[in-house]
Design a protein around this motif. Structure first.
Motif, PDB file in Angstrom:
ATOM      1  N   TYR A  81     -18.415  38.408 -83.437  1.00 28.88           N
ATOM      2  CA  TYR A  81     -17.209  37.598 -83.206  1.00 28.88           C
ATOM      3  C   TYR A  81     -17.552  36.182 -82.758  1.00 28.88           C
ATOM      4  CZ  TYR A  81     -17.988  38.778 -78.230  1.00 28.88           C
ATOM      5  OH  TYR A  81     -18.529  38.940 -76.976  1.00 28.88           O
ATOM      6  N   VAL A 112     -15.325  31.392 -80.607  1.00 30.45           N
ATOM      7  CA  VAL A 112     -14.940  32.797 -80.554  1.00 30.45           C
ATOM      8  C   VAL A 112     -13.891  32.999 -81.638  1.00 30.45           C
ATOM      9  CG1 VAL A 112     -14.130  34.677 -79.112  1.00 30.45           C
ATOM     10  CG2 VAL A 112     -15.331  32.744 -78.065  1.00 30.45           C
ATOM     11  N   SER A 140     -10.092  29.820 -84.539  1.00 30.13           N
ATOM     12  CA  SER A 140     -10.922  30.194 -83.401  1.00 30.13           C
ATOM     13  C   SER A 140     -10.685  29.237 -82.245  1.00 30.13           C
ATOM     14  CB  SER A 140     -12.408  30.169 -83.798  1.00 30.13           C
ATOM     15  OG  SER A 140     -12.653  30.984 -84.922  1.00 30.13           O
ATOM     16  N   ASP A 186     -16.352  40.176 -74.680  1.00 30.82           N
ATOM     17  CA  ASP A 186     -16.138  41.419 -75.455  1.00 30.82           C
ATOM     18  C   ASP A 186     -14.716  41.926 -75.300  1.00 30.82           C
ATOM     19  OD1 ASP A 186     -18.742  41.363 -76.274  1.00 30.82           O
ATOM     20  OD2 ASP A 186     -19.442  42.993 -74.984  1.00 30.82           O
ATOM     21  N   ALA A 227     -12.552  40.190 -77.789  1.00 26.41           N
ATOM     22  CA  ALA A 227     -12.774  40.645 -79.154  1.00 26.41           C
ATOM     23  C   ALA A 227     -12.107  41.986 -79.410  1.00 26.41           C
ATOM     24  CB  ALA A 227     -14.278  40.754 -79.434  1.00 26.41           C
TER      25      ALA A 227
END
Length: 316
Positions: free
Chosen positions: A223, A239, A266, A312, A315
């Motif tokens: 990602y 990201v 992003s 994380d 994502a």
């Protein structure tokens, strides 16, 4: 050893159209070879008495249309679709066949051939009746048609039009035609090994032609993307598919290495205000401007590693 007379490196399909139209019209031996391949056993004789490029009819554009006399007094038409790397459009060759058949039924030709002219590595499933010729075999036929610089140049032209399909082939090409680019990058990799040992992964393309690329580090998440823009003096840690409010919220309370910015679909953390550079600036900038840009990339990636749980969660 074949002489290398052609030093052109960027090609469009139109370039191939014009070369083929000329050779079929002027080069008697090459035209004879071509006809032997696309109309084998026919009464067709060469060279072509007329060639045209980009011939549009009924919504179908033929790259090259070549008209040949037949020994019985008739006309044989050849319709050629050239490809370098672009894919065929749906039913593109079938439309050629329908067009050629319609002209035959109208009495405008007595016979016809439809040809795909492309590199040997070009992947395509051909309809029944379509003949395939490759740039490589045409280049060899050109060399055998005449022993002079003109045909050697044209054969080299076709071979240089072959697309570079792998990082290794692109690197070899760069080292051959722009050795200063390869030398510059080799000096960069020496600097990286000294200043950032083991941090950055080896790139797929070792000799990029510019300084806008995406370096990676070990364990880097899918990602994530680093946009290294040496020519702009910026490095972004992007990201993917995360909006500005969500990234800002997830990183709230942390000391950021740069500014959060919107970047298309992003959101990124950007370190800007770096000294700009390009490859043409030479070896002298590698230990200063280039090193600073890589240091910014390492700082951003280290920040991600240290706070990976927060990233994380975004994502997911």
């Amino acid at each position: 050893m074949t002489k290398d007379l052609c030093h052109i490196h960027k090609f469009q399909e139109r370039d191939i159209d014009l070369l083929l139209a000329e050779e079929l019209r002027i080069n008697e031996k090459f035209a004879a070879w071509f006809i032997s391949r696309v109309a084998s056993g026919s009464l067709v004789v060469g060279p072509a008495f007329r060639t045209r490029v980009s011939v549009l009819e009924d919504g179908t554009e033929a790259d090259v249309v070549a008209c040949f006399h037949r020994a019985d007094g008739g006309i044989h038409r050849v319709f050629v679709e050239d490809k370098i790397s672009a894919p065929l459009m749906p039913e593109q060759l079938q439309r050629y066949q329908r067009r050629a058949s319609a002209e035959h039924l109208r009495g405008e030709s007595n016979s016809f051939s439809v040809v795909l002219f492309a590199p040997a590595a070009y992947g395509a499933v051909l309809p029944d009746g379509v003949v395939r010729l490759t740039f490589e075999e045409a280049a060899t036929a050109l060399e055998q048609s005449n022993d002079d610089d003109r045909t050697t140049y044209k054969a080299g032209f076709l071979r240089r039009a072959l697309p570079l399909t792998s990082p290794a082939s692109r690197d070899a090409h760069a080292a051959d035609v722009e050795p200063f680019v390869a030398d510059w990058w080799e000096a960069v990799y020496v600097m990286l090994g000294r200043e950032f040992p083991g941090f950055f992964l080896p790139p797929k393309t070792r000799y990029p032609r510019g300084v806008y690329f995406a370096p990676r580090t070990n364990g880097m998440a899918d990602y994530l993307r680093v946009d290294f823009k040496g020519h702009l003096g910026e490095v972004d840690l992007a990201v993917k598919n995360v909006n500005y409010p969500d990234l800002a919220s997830a990183l709230s309370g942390l000391h950021l290495p740069g500014s959060i910015i919107e970047n298309g679909k992003s959101t990124a953390i950007r370190i800007g205000g770096l000294e700009k550079f390009v490859i043409a600036d030479g070896i002298a900038v590698i230990n200063t401007k280039v090193r600073a840009a890589y240091a910014a990339a390492a700082e951003l990636l280290t920040f991600w590693k240290e706070n990976r749980n927060r990233f994380d969660s975004l994502a997911r």
